[in-house]
Scaffold this motif. Structure first.
Motif, PDB file in Angstrom:
ATOM      1  N   SER A  57       0.798  -1.156   0.078  1.00 52.86           N
ATOM      2  CA  SER A  57      -0.165   0.110  -0.035  1.00 52.86           C
ATOM      3  C   SER A  57       0.920   1.252  -0.029  1.00 52.86           C
ATOM      4  O   SER A  57       0.325   2.397   0.228  1.00 52.86           O
ATOM      5  CB  SER A  57      -0.952  -0.066   1.337  1.00 52.86           C
ATOM      6  N   GLY A  58       2.223   1.144  -0.042  1.00 55.90           N
ATOM      7  CA  GLY A  58       3.002   2.509  -0.180  1.00 55.90           C
ATOM      8  C   GLY A  58       3.676   2.763   1.349  1.00 55.90           C
ATOM      9  O   GLY A  58       4.234   3.808   1.096  1.00 55.90           O
ATOM     10  N   LYS A  59       3.582   1.871   2.280  1.00 58.49           N
ATOM     11  CA  LYS A  59       4.386   2.266   3.676  1.00 58.49           C
ATOM     12  C   LYS A  59       5.662   2.461   3.466  1.00 58.49           C
ATOM     13  O   LYS A  59       6.165   3.450   3.768  1.00 58.49           O
ATOM     14  CB  LYS A  59       3.810   1.068   4.433  1.00 58.49           C
ATOM     15  N   SER A  60       6.269   1.588   2.860  1.00 64.08           N
ATOM     16  CA  SER A  60       7.896   1.692   2.612  1.00 64.08           C
ATOM     17  C   SER A  60       8.189   2.752   1.961  1.00 64.08           C
ATOM     18  O   SER A  60       9.319   3.650   2.348  1.00 64.08           O
ATOM     19  CB  SER A  60       8.510   0.236   2.095  1.00 64.08           C
ATOM     20  N   ASN A  61       7.504   3.202   0.856  1.00 61.45           N
ATOM     21  CA  ASN A  61       7.704   4.427   0.086  1.00 61.45           C
ATOM     22  C   ASN A  61       7.694   5.573   0.665  1.00 61.45           C
ATOM     23  O   ASN A  61       8.517   6.446   0.594  1.00 61.45           O
ATOM     24  CB  ASN A  61       7.116   4.445  -1.134  1.00 61.45           C
ATOM     25  N   LEU A  62       6.396   5.518   1.450  1.00 56.91           N
ATOM     26  CA  LEU A  62       6.287   6.771   2.352  1.00 56.91           C
ATOM     27  C   LEU A  62       7.482   6.910   3.419  1.00 56.91           C
ATOM     28  O   LEU A  62       7.795   8.034   3.560  1.00 56.91           O
ATOM     29  CB  LEU A  62       4.943   6.605   2.748  1.00 56.91           C
ATOM     30  N   LEU A  63       7.808   5.947   4.066  1.00 55.09           N
ATOM     31  CA  LEU A  63       8.593   5.928   5.187  1.00 55.09           C
ATOM     32  C   LEU A  63      10.287   6.449   4.498  1.00 55.09           C
ATOM     33  O   LEU A  63      10.910   7.172   5.157  1.00 55.09           O
ATOM     34  CB  LEU A  63       8.874   4.791   5.769  1.00 55.09           C
ATOM     35  N   ALA A  64      10.315   6.053   3.228  1.00 54.25           N
ATOM     36  CA  ALA A  64      11.839   6.622   2.524  1.00 54.25           C
ATOM     37  C   ALA A  64      11.777   8.094   2.539  1.00 54.25           C
ATOM     38  O   ALA A  64      12.624   8.685   2.695  1.00 54.25           O
ATOM     39  CB  ALA A  64      11.958   5.664   1.413  1.00 54.25           C
ATOM     40  N   LEU A  66       9.865  10.115   4.037  1.00 58.66           N
ATOM     41  CA  LEU A  66       9.658  10.687   5.087  1.00 58.66           C
ATOM     42  C   LEU A  66      11.180  10.899   5.777  1.00 58.66           C
ATOM     43  O   LEU A  66      11.543  11.991   6.605  1.00 58.66           O
ATOM     44  CB  LEU A  66       8.684  10.161   6.007  1.00 58.66           C
ATOM     45  N   ALA A  67      12.038   9.951   5.753  1.00 59.86           N
ATOM     46  CA  ALA A  67      13.177   9.678   6.377  1.00 59.86           C
ATOM     47  C   ALA A  67      14.105  10.880   5.719  1.00 59.86           C
ATOM     48  O   ALA A  67      14.919  11.589   6.296  1.00 59.86           O
ATOM     49  CB  ALA A  67      13.638   8.405   6.331  1.00 59.86           C
ATOM     50  N   ALA A  68      13.903  11.030   4.494  1.00 59.06           N
ATOM     51  CA  ALA A  68      14.863  11.866   3.770  1.00 59.06           C
ATOM     52  C   ALA A  68      14.492  13.270   4.173  1.00 59.06           C
ATOM     53  O   ALA A  68      15.266  14.156   4.191  1.00 59.06           O
ATOM     54  CB  ALA A  68      14.468  11.620   2.088  1.00 59.06           C
ATOM     55  N   HIS A  69      13.082  13.609   4.350  1.00 59.11           N
ATOM     56  CA  HIS A  69      12.785  14.869   4.684  1.00 59.11           C
ATOM     57  C   HIS A  69      13.154  15.123   6.240  1.00 59.11           C
ATOM     58  O   HIS A  69      13.662  16.228   6.337  1.00 59.11           O
ATOM     59  CB  HIS A  69      11.218  15.107   4.568  1.00 59.11           C
ATOM     60  N   LEU A  70      13.135  14.361   7.082  1.00 57.65           N
ATOM     61  CA  LEU A  70      13.535  14.444   8.482  1.00 57.65           C
ATOM     62  C   LEU A  70      15.043  14.691   8.514  1.00 57.65           C
ATOM     63  O   LEU A  70      15.446  15.081   9.328  1.00 57.65           O
ATOM     64  CB  LEU A  70      13.013  13.149   9.310  1.00 57.65           C
ATOM     65  N   ALA A  71      15.851  13.943   7.693  1.00 64.65           N
ATOM     66  CA  ALA A  71      17.386  14.039   7.580  1.00 64.65           C
ATOM     67  C   ALA A  71      17.797  15.582   7.341  1.00 64.65           C
ATOM     68  O   ALA A  71      19.000  15.718   7.663  1.00 64.65           O
ATOM     69  CB  ALA A  71      17.693  12.980   6.819  1.00 64.65           C
ATOM     70  N   ALA A 103      14.856   6.912  14.587  1.00 60.93           N
ATOM     71  CA  ALA A 103      15.051   5.566  13.769  1.00 60.93           C
ATOM     72  C   ALA A 103      13.812   5.318  13.118  1.00 60.93           C
ATOM     73  O   ALA A 103      12.759   5.129  13.448  1.00 60.93           O
ATOM     74  CB  ALA A 103      15.051   4.731  14.883  1.00 60.93           C
ATOM     75  N   CYS A 104      13.884   5.210  11.685  1.00 65.25           N
ATOM     76  CA  CYS A 104      12.729   4.816  10.856  1.00 65.25           C
ATOM     77  C   CYS A 104      12.903   3.412  10.481  1.00 65.25           C
ATOM     78  O   CYS A 104      14.064   2.627   9.823  1.00 65.25           O
ATOM     79  CB  CYS A 104      12.659   5.569   9.617  1.00 65.25           C
ATOM     80  N   ILE A 105      11.958   2.434  10.932  1.00 62.13           N
ATOM     81  CA  ILE A 105      12.069   1.080  10.844  1.00 62.13           C
ATOM     82  C   ILE A 105      10.885   0.464  10.105  1.00 62.13           C
ATOM     83  O   ILE A 105       9.751   0.674  10.194  1.00 62.13           O
ATOM     84  CB  ILE A 105      11.786   0.302  12.305  1.00 62.13           C
ATOM     85  N   ASP A 106      11.217  -0.119   9.026  1.00 62.09           N
ATOM     86  CA  ASP A 106      10.379  -0.938   7.874  1.00 62.09           C
ATOM     87  C   ASP A 106      10.068  -2.256   8.158  1.00 62.09           C
ATOM     88  O   ASP A 106      11.174  -2.672   8.280  1.00 62.09           O
ATOM     89  CB  ASP A 106      10.778  -0.626   6.450  1.00 62.09           C
ATOM     90  N   GLY A 107       8.968  -2.533   8.502  1.00 60.89           N
ATOM     91  CA  GLY A 107       8.662  -3.981   8.950  1.00 60.89           C
ATOM     92  C   GLY A 107       8.714  -4.369  10.536  1.00 60.89           C
ATOM     93  O   GLY A 107       9.378  -5.179  11.076  1.00 60.89           O
ATOM     94  N   TRP A 108       7.971  -3.363  11.152  1.00 62.54           N
ATOM     95  CA  TRP A 108       7.955  -3.449  12.650  1.00 62.54           C
ATOM     96  C   TRP A 108       7.532  -4.861  13.214  1.00 62.54           C
ATOM     97  O   TRP A 108       8.129  -5.319  14.079  1.00 62.54           O
ATOM     98  CB  TRP A 108       7.025  -2.345  13.167  1.00 62.54           C
ATOM     99  N   GLU A 109       6.564  -5.490  12.608  1.00 59.76           N
ATOM    100  CA  GLU A 109       5.756  -6.794  13.222  1.00 59.76           C
ATOM    101  C   GLU A 109       6.983  -7.824  13.041  1.00 59.76           C
ATOM    102  O   GLU A 109       6.884  -8.874  13.787  1.00 59.76           O
ATOM    103  CB  GLU A 109       4.607  -7.067  12.348  1.00 59.76           C
ATOM    104  N   ARG A 110       7.943  -7.873  11.995  1.00 64.37           N
ATOM    105  CA  ARG A 110       8.919  -8.861  11.782  1.00 64.37           C
ATOM    106  C   ARG A 110       9.683  -8.930  13.162  1.00 64.37           C
ATOM    107  O   ARG A 110      10.539  -9.934  13.148  1.00 64.37           O
ATOM    108  CB  ARG A 110       9.621  -8.538  10.522  1.00 64.37           C
ATOM    109  N   LEU A 111       9.838  -7.812  13.868  1.00 63.00           N
ATOM    110  CA  LEU A 111      10.706  -7.605  15.105  1.00 63.00           C
ATOM    111  C   LEU A 111      10.388  -8.904  16.139  1.00 63.00           C
ATOM    112  O   LEU A 111      10.810  -9.375  17.018  1.00 63.00           O
ATOM    113  CB  LEU A 111      10.970  -6.541  15.637  1.00 63.00           C
TER     114      LEU A 111
END
Length: 206
Positions: A57-64, A66-71, A103-111
């Motif tokens: 649904s685009g979560k990883s793309n949005l996180l990337a 967002l991370a670039a903007h926050l950086a 910390a931007c973490i993609d795949g939270w449930e996999r932890l």
């Protein structure tokens, strides 16, 4: 008689290098641009926020994005979790972050449950923000990612395939075939593009 290999060496616009996270500007469910700056302004210091939505649904793309903007204004660590065994390495990276880092973490449930608790504890001790992707709410929700046929159509238009190769009906069918999973639909369109280019390359013009 002249033989012309139609489409030989044609660039496939659905190749991974064009659709991987961070390559496509984030869009909402209807295909309109998302204000990454507005989302970034809602990330609290020392807090936890999640980007929530189903597979593809685009979560990883949005996180990337967002991370670039926050950086631009903070130290940002990006990590993609593949399995629970990634937890020790992830904890070590967070422990080395400066105070007020993100910390931007993609795949939270996999932890896994214990891994998620450990990451939140270490991040809190370091005074770091956590922004994660998840399939279901796991805390405050920063954004909900959803898809529609309009979203996939807009993404395909941005990638720019020749309409003679990939048409509107192909896009609609790919969306339905993968039950709204845009990532899988794009991979499907990659295969379709390759098949049609190979087919046209086998043609002969006189």
């Amino acid at each position: 008689m002249t033989v012309q290999w139609i489409g030989r060496g044609a660039r496939n616009p659905f190749a991974t290098r064009f659709i991987r996270p961070g390559m496509i500007p984030p869009l909402d469910a209807e295909g309109h641009p998302v204000s990454v700056a507005a989302l970034a302004a809602r990330v609290p210091h020392g807090g936890f926020m999640a980007l929530v939505g189903p597979h593809g649904s685009g979560k990883s793309n949005l996180l990337a994005a967002l991370a670039a903007h926050l950086a631009q204004d903070a130290v940002v660590m990006q990590s993609r979790v593949r399995r629970a065994r990634d937890v020790p390495g992830l904890l070590a990276r967070i422990a080395r972050l400066p105070v007020a880092a993100i910390a931007c973490i993609d795949g939270w449930e996999r932890l896994g449950a214990l891994g998620r608790v450990a990451v939140r504890v270490v991040a809190r001790c370091r005074g770091c923000d956590l922004v994660v992707t998840a399939h279901r709410p796991c805390g405050p929700v920063l954004a909900r990612c959803m898809t529609t046929p309009s979203l996939l159509a807009r993404v395909v238009a941005m990638l720019g395939p020749d309409d003679a190769v990939i048409g509107h009906d192909d896009v609609t069918a790919a969306y339905a075939r993968h039950a709204g999973n845009v990532r899988e639909a794009l991979l499907d369109l990659y295969d379709l593009f390759e098949q049609r280019i190979r087919g046209s390359a086998a043609g002969v013009r006189t």
